[in-house]
Design a protein around this motif. Structure first.
Motif, PDB file in Angstrom:
ATOM      1  N   ALA A   1       0.833  -1.208   0.000  1.00 17.93           N
ATOM      2  CA  ALA A   1       0.000   0.000   0.000  1.00 17.93           C
ATOM      3  C   ALA A   1       0.866   1.257   0.000  1.00 17.93           C
ATOM      4  O   ALA A   1       0.362   2.377   0.055  1.00 17.93           O
ATOM      5  CB  ALA A   1      -0.918   0.004   1.224  1.00 17.93           C
ATOM      6  N   GLY A   2       2.182   1.068  -0.047  1.00 16.93           N
ATOM      7  CA  GLY A   2       3.096   2.210  -0.016  1.00 16.93           C
ATOM      8  C   GLY A   2       3.349   2.761  -1.405  1.00 16.93           C
ATOM      9  O   GLY A   2       2.758   2.325  -2.398  1.00 16.93           O
ATOM     10  N   TYR A   3       4.259   3.680  -1.441  1.00 20.10           N
ATOM     11  CA  TYR A   3       4.514   4.427  -2.674  1.00 20.10           C
ATOM     12  C   TYR A   3       5.015   3.507  -3.803  1.00 20.10           C
ATOM     13  O   TYR A   3       4.373   3.377  -4.858  1.00 20.10           O
ATOM     14  CB  TYR A   3       5.512   5.535  -2.340  1.00 20.10           C
ATOM     15  N   ILE A   4       6.124   2.830  -3.597  1.00 23.00           N
ATOM     16  CA  ILE A   4       6.675   2.002  -4.685  1.00 23.00           C
ATOM     17  C   ILE A   4       5.880   0.701  -4.815  1.00 23.00           C
ATOM     18  O   ILE A   4       5.526   0.284  -5.922  1.00 23.00           O
ATOM     19  CB  ILE A   4       8.177   1.725  -4.450  1.00 23.00           C
ATOM     20  N   GLY A   5       5.561   0.086  -3.668  1.00 26.07           N
ATOM     21  CA  GLY A   5       4.840  -1.195  -3.697  1.00 26.07           C
ATOM     22  C   GLY A   5       3.538  -1.103  -4.476  1.00 26.07           C
ATOM     23  O   GLY A   5       3.196  -2.011  -5.242  1.00 26.07           O
TER      24      GLY A   5
ATOM     25  N   LEU B   1       0.249  -7.349   2.182  1.00 24.69           N
ATOM     26  CA  LEU B   1       0.276  -7.180   3.644  1.00 24.69           C
ATOM     27  C   LEU B   1       0.853  -5.796   3.914  1.00 24.69           C
ATOM     28  O   LEU B   1       1.939  -5.470   3.421  1.00 24.69           O
ATOM     29  CB  LEU B   1       1.165  -8.247   4.297  1.00 24.69           C
TER      30      LEU B   1
ATOM     31  N   ASP C   1       0.762  -2.531   7.125  1.00 26.12           N
ATOM     32  CA  ASP C   1       0.171  -2.034   8.389  1.00 26.12           C
ATOM     33  C   ASP C   1      -0.319  -0.590   8.245  1.00 26.12           C
ATOM     34  O   ASP C   1      -0.759   0.011   9.221  1.00 26.12           O
ATOM     35  CB  ASP C   1       1.167  -2.162   9.543  1.00 26.12           C
TER      36      ASP C   1
ATOM     37  N   GLY D   1      -1.704  -5.492   8.700  1.00 25.13           N
ATOM     38  CA  GLY D   1      -0.944  -6.020   9.829  1.00 25.13           C
ATOM     39  C   GLY D   1       0.535  -5.740   9.680  1.00 25.13           C
ATOM     40  O   GLY D   1       1.011  -5.335   8.616  1.00 25.13           O
ATOM     41  N   ASP D   2       1.236  -5.984  10.789  1.00 24.67           N
ATOM     42  CA  ASP D   2       2.667  -5.698  10.894  1.00 24.67           C
ATOM     43  C   ASP D   2       3.445  -6.989  10.611  1.00 24.67           C
ATOM     44  O   ASP D   2       3.315  -7.958  11.371  1.00 24.67           O
ATOM     45  CB  ASP D   2       2.914  -5.186  12.324  1.00 24.67           C
TER      46      ASP D   2
ATOM     47  N   SER E   1      13.840  -4.642  -1.975  1.00 27.46           N
ATOM     48  CA  SER E   1      14.078  -3.215  -2.238  1.00 27.46           C
ATOM     49  C   SER E   1      15.368  -2.807  -1.561  1.00 27.46           C
ATOM     50  O   SER E   1      15.379  -2.546  -0.356  1.00 27.46           O
ATOM     51  CB  SER E   1      12.968  -2.369  -1.618  1.00 27.46           C
TER      52      SER E   1
ATOM     53  N   TYR F   1      20.757   3.480   7.687  1.00 27.91           N
ATOM     54  CA  TYR F   1      19.747   2.924   6.770  1.00 27.91           C
ATOM     55  C   TYR F   1      20.416   2.087   5.670  1.00 27.91           C
ATOM     56  O   TYR F   1      20.029   0.942   5.406  1.00 27.91           O
ATOM     57  CB  TYR F   1      18.940   4.087   6.173  1.00 27.91           C
TER      58      TYR F   1
ATOM     59  N   LYS G   1      20.281  -2.230   4.740  1.00 27.45           N
ATOM     60  CA  LYS G   1      19.981  -2.853   3.446  1.00 27.45           C
ATOM     61  C   LYS G   1      21.135  -3.763   3.011  1.00 27.45           C
ATOM     62  O   LYS G   1      20.913  -4.813   2.409  1.00 27.45           O
ATOM     63  CB  LYS G   1      19.731  -1.770   2.398  1.00 27.45           C
TER      64      LYS G   1
ATOM     65  N   TYR H   1      17.728   0.778  -5.781  1.00 26.40           N
ATOM     66  CA  TYR H   1      17.071   1.939  -6.383  1.00 26.40           C
ATOM     67  C   TYR H   1      17.887   3.195  -6.128  1.00 26.40           C
ATOM     68  O   TYR H   1      18.404   3.397  -5.038  1.00 26.40           O
ATOM     69  CB  TYR H   1      15.700   2.236  -5.749  1.00 26.40           C
TER      70      TYR H   1
ATOM     71  N   ASN I   1      16.953   7.487  -6.703  1.00 27.37           N
ATOM     72  CA  ASN I   1      15.852   8.238  -6.070  1.00 27.37           C
ATOM     73  C   ASN I   1      14.543   8.047  -6.832  1.00 27.37           C
ATOM     74  O   ASN I   1      14.418   8.535  -7.953  1.00 27.37           O
ATOM     75  CB  ASN I   1      16.174   9.733  -6.034  1.00 27.37           C
TER      76      ASN I   1
ATOM     77  N   GLU J   1       2.403  10.408  -0.152  1.00 21.34           N
ATOM     78  CA  GLU J   1       3.423   9.944   0.790  1.00 21.34           C
ATOM     79  C   GLU J   1       3.315  10.741   2.094  1.00 21.34           C
ATOM     80  O   GLU J   1       3.126  11.964   2.055  1.00 21.34           O
ATOM     81  CB  GLU J   1       4.812  10.169   0.197  1.00 21.34           C
TER      82      GLU J   1
ATOM     83  N   ASN K   1      12.015  13.249   0.395  1.00 21.88           N
ATOM     84  CA  ASN K   1      12.645  13.386  -0.928  1.00 21.88           C
ATOM     85  C   ASN K   1      12.243  14.699  -1.598  1.00 21.88           C
ATOM     86  O   ASN K   1      11.175  15.249  -1.341  1.00 21.88           O
ATOM     87  CB  ASN K   1      12.278  12.204  -1.822  1.00 21.88           C
TER      88      ASN K   1
END
Ligand SMILES: NC(=O)c1ccc[n+]([C@@H]2O[C@H](COP(=O)([O-])OP(=O)(O)OC[C@H]3O[C@@H](n4cnc5c(N)ncnc54)[C@H](O)[C@@H]3O)[C@@H](O)[C@H]2O)c1
Length: 324
Positions: free
Chosen positions: A9-13, A30, A32, A53-54, A117, A143, A147, A170, A172, A186, A191
């Motif tokens: 439900a996020g930006y890239i996903g 999935l 949260d 969910g988390d 990612s 961060y 990764k 990735y 930007n 977002e 960014n």
């Protein structure tokens, strides 16, 4: 294929979900909703199901993996480089521990394919340009380190457990689906382009340019911005690659084109049709002067290259969402 999307439900996903549906796949999401939005989940498509969910909670993860995805895409990370230096525990918990637990559970559910990612932050300050995949890995922020830890774990699991994975570094990500199908904004973006959009909508009072005395043509920093729809397309190709070739993949995803902060600011003013308030501040510590990808490997292995390169195209695809 049935694709499990953690953070869908996020930006890239959410953009990757669109591409997977376009390619005829089924998706189980999935999320949260901590930074994602319900608005980003396609409605009225019986190939899409959503669980809230988390993923770091074992029961939630079991319920999700019981849906038996053939391939798992993992987008759910904390991603603010600056914050990671102030609260590393949040980043170790979610990005390292959460992801390691997730990877440990995959064999139980017969899931052999994993798309991760990753980020250009694994390289740290560029020692040569453009940055290709052989560049030394020296993250400058925590961060980026989180990764890199997962990339290394993936390499081990590839050897020891036969996991087939794609680690996608990735640069930007920016822009929105040009067809306007993704509407969730977002939350607290850090960014450049979403920040400019928030200045244009009055959420922020002004845009700050940090440093105008870099050794670049206009004195401001240069970055490689990749349109999120180009990025999403690369995910489907990466999935096909690891499934069909039964091989792993580690590639940069960028445009190979540098855009300066000032160029983007000017393009934003053009797209919104007025001069946006701007101030010029000192350089920020740790900002490299230029960061531009080599995406040759992705081109060679996936036949992929970025199609959208004009900053006005990035910004107009965003403005249609921000101005709605
Ligand atoms: N945006 C960029 O420019 C960029 C660049 C490099 C790498 N990345 C990586 O790409 C991935 C996706 O980034 P994004 O920009 O789409 O971020 P995002 O915050 O929009 O998406 C992350 C999604 O994961 C969900 N989520 C977070 N924690 C969760 C949890 N514990 N359980 C379930 N869901 C959870 C959020 O609600 C959100 O929907 C991240 O891993 C990020 O590190 C992003």
């Amino acid at each position: 294929m049935k694709a499990g999307i953690i953070g869908g439900a996020g930006y890239i996903g959410s953009h990757v979900v669109l591409e997977l549906l376009l390619a005829g796949h089924e998706v189980v999401i999935l999320d949260d909703l901590s930074s994602g939005s319900r608005l980003n989940i396609p409605q009225d498509d019986d190939r899409v199901s959503f669980m809230e969910g988390d993923f770091t909670l074992p029961d939630v993860l079991s319920a999700f993996l019981s849906r038996r995805p053939d391939v798992l895409f993992h987008f759910a990370a904390a991603k603010a480089a600056g914050e990671s230096m102030l609260v590393p525990e949040k980043y170790s918990r979610q990005n390292i521990r959460g992801t390691l637990q997730l990877l440990e559970r995959l064999p139980e559910y017969g899931c052999q394919y994993f798309v991760f990612s990753s980020t250009a932050a694994v390289y740290g300050n560029p020692q040569k340009l453009p940055v290709d995949e052989t560049h030394p890995l020296r993250p400058e922020n925590y961060y980026g380190f989180t990764k890199l830890v997962i990339e290394e774990q993936l390499a081990w699991l590839g050897r020891l457990r036969g996991l087939r994975y794609a680690a996608l570094r990735y640069f930007n990500a920016a822009g929105y689906d040009p067809a306007g199908r993704i509407r969730g904004l977002e939350k607290n973006p850090a960014n450049l382009m979403p920040v400019l959009m928030e200045v244009a909508t009055g959420v922020r009072s002004r845009f700050e340019i940090f440093g105008t005395d870099y050794a670049t043509p206009d004195g401001t920093c240069i970055r490689d911005y990749i349109h999120v729809s180009d990025l999403a397309r690369a995910h489907v190709l990466a999935m096909d690659y690891i499934v069909q070739k039964k091989d792993n993949l580690l590639v940069n995803l960028g445009t190979e084109q540098g855009l300066s902060v000032l160029e983007i600011y000017q393009a934003a003013c053009e797209v919104v049709g007025r001069t946006l308030p701007v101030t010029y501040a000192d350089r920020r510590a740790g900002d490299p002067e230029q960061l531009v990808a080599s995406a040759r490997k992705a081109h060679e292995l996936l036949g992929w290259e970025a199609r959208i390169k004009d900053p006005r195209e990035f910004l107009s695809s965003m403005w249609q969402v921000y101005s709605a």
